[in-house]
Write a protein that holds these residues in place. Structure first.
Motif, PDB file in Angstrom:
ATOM      1  N   ILE A 199       0.844  -1.199   0.000  1.00  0.00           N
ATOM      2  CA  ILE A 199       0.000   0.000   0.000  1.00  0.00           C
ATOM      3  C   ILE A 199       0.879   1.249   0.000  1.00  0.00           C
ATOM      4  CG2 ILE A 199      -1.695   1.314   1.327  1.00  0.00           C
ATOM      5  CD1 ILE A 199      -2.733  -1.401   2.365  1.00  0.00           C
ATOM      6  N   ASP A 200       0.539   2.124  -0.915  1.00  0.00           N
ATOM      7  CA  ASP A 200       1.196   3.437  -0.963  1.00  0.00           C
ATOM      8  C   ASP A 200       0.218   4.419  -1.588  1.00  0.00           C
ATOM      9  OD1 ASP A 200       1.336   3.073  -3.770  1.00  0.00           O
ATOM     10  OD2 ASP A 200       3.342   2.218  -3.641  1.00  0.00           O
ATOM     11  N   SER A 201       0.699   5.601  -1.935  1.00  0.00           N
ATOM     12  CA  SER A 201      -0.198   6.648  -2.440  1.00  0.00           C
ATOM     13  C   SER A 201      -0.432   6.566  -3.947  1.00  0.00           C
ATOM     14  CB  SER A 201       0.349   8.025  -2.063  1.00  0.00           C
ATOM     15  OG  SER A 201       1.630   8.198  -2.638  1.00  0.00           O
ATOM     16  N   THR A 202       0.147   5.573  -4.614  1.00  0.00           N
ATOM     17  CA  THR A 202      -0.093   5.428  -6.052  1.00  0.00           C
ATOM     18  C   THR A 202      -1.477   4.825  -6.286  1.00  0.00           C
ATOM     19  OG1 THR A 202       0.825   3.195  -6.163  1.00  0.00           O
ATOM     20  CG2 THR A 202       2.378   5.037  -6.451  1.00  0.00           C
ATOM     21  N   LYS A 203      -1.908   4.886  -7.530  1.00  0.00           N
ATOM     22  CA  LYS A 203      -3.211   4.314  -7.872  1.00  0.00           C
ATOM     23  C   LYS A 203      -3.243   2.810  -7.560  1.00  0.00           C
ATOM     24  CE  LYS A 203      -6.468   3.790 -11.667  1.00  0.00           C
ATOM     25  NZ  LYS A 203      -6.764   4.013 -13.078  1.00  0.00           N
ATOM     26  N   THR A 204      -2.182   2.116  -7.924  1.00  0.00           N
ATOM     27  CA  THR A 204      -2.106   0.684  -7.653  1.00  0.00           C
ATOM     28  C   THR A 204      -2.061   0.419  -6.152  1.00  0.00           C
ATOM     29  OG1 THR A 204      -0.928   0.341  -9.727  1.00  0.00           O
ATOM     30  CG2 THR A 204      -0.786  -1.425  -8.111  1.00  0.00           C
ATOM     31  N   GLY A 205      -1.296   1.226  -5.427  1.00  0.00           N
ATOM     32  CA  GLY A 205      -1.212   1.085  -3.972  1.00  0.00           C
ATOM     33  C   GLY A 205      -2.560   1.270  -3.300  1.00  0.00           C
ATOM     34  N   MET A 206      -3.344   2.213  -3.813  1.00  0.00           N
ATOM     35  CA  MET A 206      -4.687   2.441  -3.255  1.00  0.00           C
ATOM     36  C   MET A 206      -5.628   1.277  -3.580  1.00  0.00           C
ATOM     37  SD  MET A 206      -5.259   6.569  -3.398  1.00  0.00           S
ATOM     38  CE  MET A 206      -4.821   6.868  -5.096  1.00  0.00           C
ATOM     39  N   GLN A 207      -5.415   0.641  -4.731  1.00  0.00           N
ATOM     40  CA  GLN A 207      -6.206  -0.544  -5.067  1.00  0.00           C
ATOM     41  C   GLN A 207      -5.875  -1.693  -4.106  1.00  0.00           C
ATOM     42  OE1 GLN A 207      -5.213  -1.049  -9.217  1.00  0.00           O
ATOM     43  NE2 GLN A 207      -6.972   0.174  -9.903  1.00  0.00           N
ATOM     44  N   TYR A 208      -4.597  -1.830  -3.777  1.00  0.00           N
ATOM     45  CA  TYR A 208      -4.198  -2.832  -2.788  1.00  0.00           C
ATOM     46  C   TYR A 208      -4.848  -2.545  -1.433  1.00  0.00           C
ATOM     47  CZ  TYR A 208      -0.538  -4.549  -5.977  1.00  0.00           C
ATOM     48  OH  TYR A 208       0.154  -5.078  -7.032  1.00  0.00           O
ATOM     49  N   GLU A 209      -4.885  -1.263  -1.099  1.00  0.00           N
ATOM     50  CA  GLU A 209      -5.503  -0.887   0.174  1.00  0.00           C
ATOM     51  C   GLU A 209      -6.992  -1.236   0.184  1.00  0.00           C
ATOM     52  OE1 GLU A 209      -5.551   2.836   3.282  1.00  0.00           O
ATOM     53  OE2 GLU A 209      -5.547   3.326   1.139  1.00  0.00           O
ATOM     54  N   LYS A 210      -7.682  -0.957  -0.914  1.00  0.00           N
ATOM     55  CA  LYS A 210      -9.106  -1.291  -0.982  1.00  0.00           C
ATOM     56  C   LYS A 210      -9.300  -2.800  -0.852  1.00  0.00           C
ATOM     57  CE  LYS A 210     -13.301  -1.121  -3.764  1.00  0.00           C
ATOM     58  NZ  LYS A 210     -13.774  -2.342  -3.135  1.00  0.00           N
ATOM     59  N   ALA A 211      -8.470  -3.577  -1.532  1.00  0.00           N
ATOM     60  CA  ALA A 211      -8.572  -5.031  -1.444  1.00  0.00           C
ATOM     61  C   ALA A 211      -8.323  -5.502  -0.008  1.00  0.00           C
ATOM     62  CB  ALA A 211      -7.580  -5.685  -2.404  1.00  0.00           C
ATOM     63  N   MET A 212      -7.352  -4.910   0.660  1.00  0.00           N
ATOM     64  CA  MET A 212      -7.056  -5.269   2.043  1.00  0.00           C
ATOM     65  C   MET A 212      -8.234  -4.929   2.965  1.00  0.00           C
ATOM     66  SD  MET A 212      -4.035  -3.979   4.593  1.00  0.00           S
ATOM     67  CE  MET A 212      -4.904  -2.486   5.047  1.00  0.00           C
ATOM     68  N   ILE A 213      -8.809  -3.756   2.757  1.00  0.00           N
ATOM     69  CA  ILE A 213      -9.958  -3.345   3.580  1.00  0.00           C
ATOM     70  C   ILE A 213     -11.148  -4.284   3.342  1.00  0.00           C
ATOM     71  CG2 ILE A 213     -11.681  -1.515   3.888  1.00  0.00           C
ATOM     72  CD1 ILE A 213      -9.329   0.494   3.447  1.00  0.00           C
ATOM     73  N   ASP A 214     -11.359  -4.686   2.104  1.00  0.00           N
ATOM     74  CA  ASP A 214     -12.441  -5.637   1.810  1.00  0.00           C
ATOM     75  C   ASP A 214     -12.216  -6.967   2.539  1.00  0.00           C
ATOM     76  OD1 ASP A 214     -13.655  -3.758   0.193  1.00  0.00           O
ATOM     77  OD2 ASP A 214     -12.997  -4.680  -1.705  1.00  0.00           O
ATOM     78  N   LEU A 215     -10.981  -7.430   2.560  1.00  0.00           N
ATOM     79  CA  LEU A 215     -10.651  -8.664   3.286  1.00  0.00           C
ATOM     80  C   LEU A 215     -10.899  -8.495   4.782  1.00  0.00           C
ATOM     81  CD1 LEU A 215      -7.309  -9.473   1.446  1.00  0.00           C
ATOM     82  CD2 LEU A 215      -9.375 -10.898   1.360  1.00  0.00           C
ATOM     83  N   GLN A 216     -10.478  -7.367   5.330  1.00  0.00           N
ATOM     84  CA  GLN A 216     -10.683  -7.110   6.753  1.00  0.00           C
ATOM     85  C   GLN A 216     -12.170  -7.006   7.092  1.00  0.00           C
ATOM     86  OE1 GLN A 216      -8.139  -3.634   6.913  1.00  0.00           O
ATOM     87  NE2 GLN A 216      -6.499  -4.782   7.944  1.00  0.00           N
ATOM     88  N   ASN A 217     -12.936  -6.372   6.206  1.00  0.00           N
ATOM     89  CA  ASN A 217     -14.384  -6.272   6.432  1.00  0.00           C
ATOM     90  C   ASN A 217     -15.053  -7.643   6.364  1.00  0.00           C
ATOM     91  OD1 ASN A 217     -14.324  -3.498   6.821  1.00  0.00           O
ATOM     92  ND2 ASN A 217     -14.780  -3.028   4.683  1.00  0.00           N
ATOM     93  N   ALA A 218     -14.598  -8.487   5.453  1.00  0.00           N
ATOM     94  CA  ALA A 218     -15.148  -9.846   5.358  1.00  0.00           C
ATOM     95  C   ALA A 218     -14.845 -10.618   6.643  1.00  0.00           C
ATOM     96  CB  ALA A 218     -14.569 -10.564   4.142  1.00  0.00           C
ATOM     97  N   ASN A 219     -13.633 -10.473   7.143  1.00  0.00           N
ATOM     98  CA  ASN A 219     -13.255 -11.122   8.400  1.00  0.00           C
ATOM     99  C   ASN A 219     -14.129 -10.635   9.548  1.00  0.00           C
ATOM    100  OD1 ASN A 219     -11.380 -12.759  10.034  1.00  0.00           O
ATOM    101  ND2 ASN A 219     -10.850 -10.779  10.917  1.00  0.00           N
ATOM    102  N   LYS A 220     -14.314  -9.327   9.641  1.00  0.00           N
ATOM    103  CA  LYS A 220     -15.146  -8.760  10.704  1.00  0.00           C
ATOM    104  C   LYS A 220     -16.588  -9.239  10.582  1.00  0.00           C
ATOM    105  CE  LYS A 220     -16.410  -4.355  12.908  1.00  0.00           C
ATOM    106  NZ  LYS A 220     -17.493  -4.987  13.604  1.00  0.00           N
ATOM    107  N   SER A 221     -17.078  -9.333   9.364  1.00  0.00           N
ATOM    108  CA  SER A 221     -18.451  -9.816   9.152  1.00  0.00           C
ATOM    109  C   SER A 221     -18.631 -11.224   9.704  1.00  0.00           C
ATOM    110  CB  SER A 221     -18.800  -9.811   7.662  1.00  0.00           C
ATOM    111  OG  SER A 221     -18.845  -8.508   7.163  1.00  0.00           O
ATOM    112  N   MET A 222     -17.642 -12.085   9.466  1.00  0.00           N
ATOM    113  CA  MET A 222     -17.728 -13.455   9.976  1.00  0.00           C
ATOM    114  C   MET A 222     -17.681 -13.467  11.495  1.00  0.00           C
ATOM    115  SD  MET A 222     -18.112 -16.659   9.685  1.00  0.00           S
ATOM    116  CE  MET A 222     -17.557 -17.750   8.411  1.00  0.00           C
TER     117      MET A 222
END
Length: 140
Positions: free
Chosen positions: A60-83
């Motif tokens: 994760i960094d401030s680049t467009k790709t880095g922000m996409q990685y961050e979104k993917a990570m947040i989605d994974l964390q949200n899925a974990n929290k949901s479970m």
């Protein structure tokens, strides 16, 4: 006289054999079993969620790709929290006899189970989707 006895025996035999329950195929799983099967299917993927988060975090960094990685990570964390949230809520609504031993549910608890079934399907979808998206992103 012998005819009457034979007829009575035939009728009695027919009556006794026709009253037996028909053997059916394997029992259909109950709704509770179906809900638990969904949980059991996605629960082993929780470790995979954690590994993917660990892989994505340093990317994760401030680049467009880095922000996409961050979104993917947040989605994974949200899925974990949901479970985790679903399991906590489910465990507080049903006792072990209802979950494991098929204890009959009250009408109120049956309504709760209907809601829980919908929720665990959504949780499973979040888990599967977030994993698939993260893996696809990492393959790029």
């Amino acid at each position: 006289m012998k005819k009457y006895i034979l007829v009575l025996i035939a009728i009695a035999t027919y009556t006794l054999t026709s009253c037996k329950e028909e053997k059916k195929g394997p029992a259909q799983p109950t709704q509770m079993q179906q809900v638990m099967a969904i949980h059991d299917e996605v629960m082993p993927k929780m470790g995979e969620l954690g590994k993917l988060v660990s892989t994505l975090k340093p990317m994760i960094d401030s680049t467009k790709t880095g922000m996409q990685y961050e979104k993917a990570m947040i989605d994974l964390q949200n899925a974990n929290k949901s479970m985790m949230d679903w399991m906590q809520g489910f465990g507080s609504k049903f006792d072990s006899d209802e979950i494991l031993n098929g204890k009959e549910l009250s009408a109120e608890k049956q309504n709760l189970l209907n809601t829980e079934e919908t929720q665990i399907k959504e949780v499973a979808n979040k888990i599967n989707t977030s994993i698939a998206n993260a893996e696809a992103m990492l393959k790029k």
